[in-house]
Structures are given as C-alpha cells and as structure tokens.
Design a protein around this motif. Sequence first.
Motif: not given
Length: 258
Positions: A194-196, A202-204, A213-215, A220-221
């Motif tokens: 869902h996050l993606k 996304i970094a975790m 912890i997720i940022w 866009q990447q």
Amino acid sequence: NTLGHLGREIHRRYDEFGPLLVFDDGNKRFLSFGTADEQSCQLKKDPLILQHDYARCMFGVLTRYDDITAIRNITLLGTGGGTLATVLHERLSEAQIAAVDVRAAVFQVARQYFGLPRSPRLQTFTMDASHYLATVTAAQCDLLITDLYQAEGLDPLVLQPDFLKMCAAHLQQDGWLVLNLWKEHREQTDCLQHLKALFPTIAMNTTSDGNWIIWASRAQQNAADRTGRDEAKRRCKQLNELLEFNLWQQVKGFYRGS
C-alpha cells in the motif's frame, strides 16, 4: 510493580483509555500507559536531546531536506510526553507544528511534566488522527510523523490503506512521511505494498530496540532521493550540532546501497 525500573512514580491519572503514569529516576523522566513499554523518555538536565533510538531515527528524515529551514508545516500524529514535538519546536524555529492526540490527558501531562511548550507555533488537537487528517487542507504539510501507540501496542489504524491514503494527501509533493512501526510489521507485506503504491520513494531501517522506521515521499525516486550516502553524512555532521547526538549512527541504515 513491573514499572519500578523506571524510577519513582510521581504522577498517575486515568482517562477513558486507561492509565497515564509519570516516573522519575532522578536523571530521566518517563511516561507510561501502564505497561512495561515507555511511551516517552526525557533527560531532565537537557530535555532537547532525544533519548530513544526510534525517535532519533525518525528525526533522521531531516537529512532528506536540502534546507531544513524550508520545513514550515509539521504534523505529529500521536504526542506521548511531547518530547518529539518539543524538540521540533525548539530546533526548527520557523516551523508551525500541529500535535494531534486522541487523549486530552496526554497534552496535560506533557505540559506539566515534560515541558511541552505553550506557543503560537505549536497547536494541539485532541482528536483521532484520521479525523484530524479528514478536517485539514490537503497537500499542506512538509513533514508528517505518525507515532500512534496505545497501551497494548501500535494503533491498528496506522496499517489501514485508507489512513495511508490520507497521509499521502496531507503531504506536499516533496514532503516526507515518517512511520514508527514495530519490526513485526515487516512481515505484513500488504502494508508495504500500500505504501509503495502511494509513495514512490521509501527508505526503512530497524532500530536496536525493535522499531521499524519508514520514511516515505510522494516525489519520484530520482527527485526525492538525490541524497546519497556521502551527502547524507555531510548533512548529519551539520545536524549533529543542532541535535546533540551522532545522527549518522542512527540513519546510516537508511542509506544502504546509496
């Protein structure tokens, strides 16, 4: 009493969600919701130095901003002892902060025992996090931090696709969402899917005390992730002085392979 290790109990109150307890061991002050887990921890002689690894990891998202003075609007969902809100207020002096918590008693305890500032730049909202997101203007926030925990653990709301959608809508295109989850949630791949779908970048990282912890950013990447490892290290050096701890130690896991 399983909480004796936190020191002397100096305050206790109850609301419809259960107990709130404040402990003091002479050096640090702790907030607990009646379980062995600390909700907040504050160093009394220097309350602006974050104590928990997960809080430091969450703050590490500042390395993603070219200029932290450009962070003007911050939303904090889940306030606890207010330690994050207090540090954000003091260290990002241009920012307007909205601190949201479903428990009015949390704000009272945070002010009385943890020095949560009364300030025109720090507004508090006693309401459910999703209700708050539904009432505010979309795409207005530069940094959105969710730290939603109840006595028995993570608020299940955080893993709901609709809630994550509301978070995405609340953020500006180049803003960042920070989620504080537990490492067990890494197994729940649907949450990450869902996050993606909502956040291209996304970094975790998993902390030593078991938080995941997720940022996440809607940018866009290539736009959001210009910050490579070397640049992140340089930014950490600058931020160390402001935050008074070694930020790179906490964030290097987010920059693996960059």
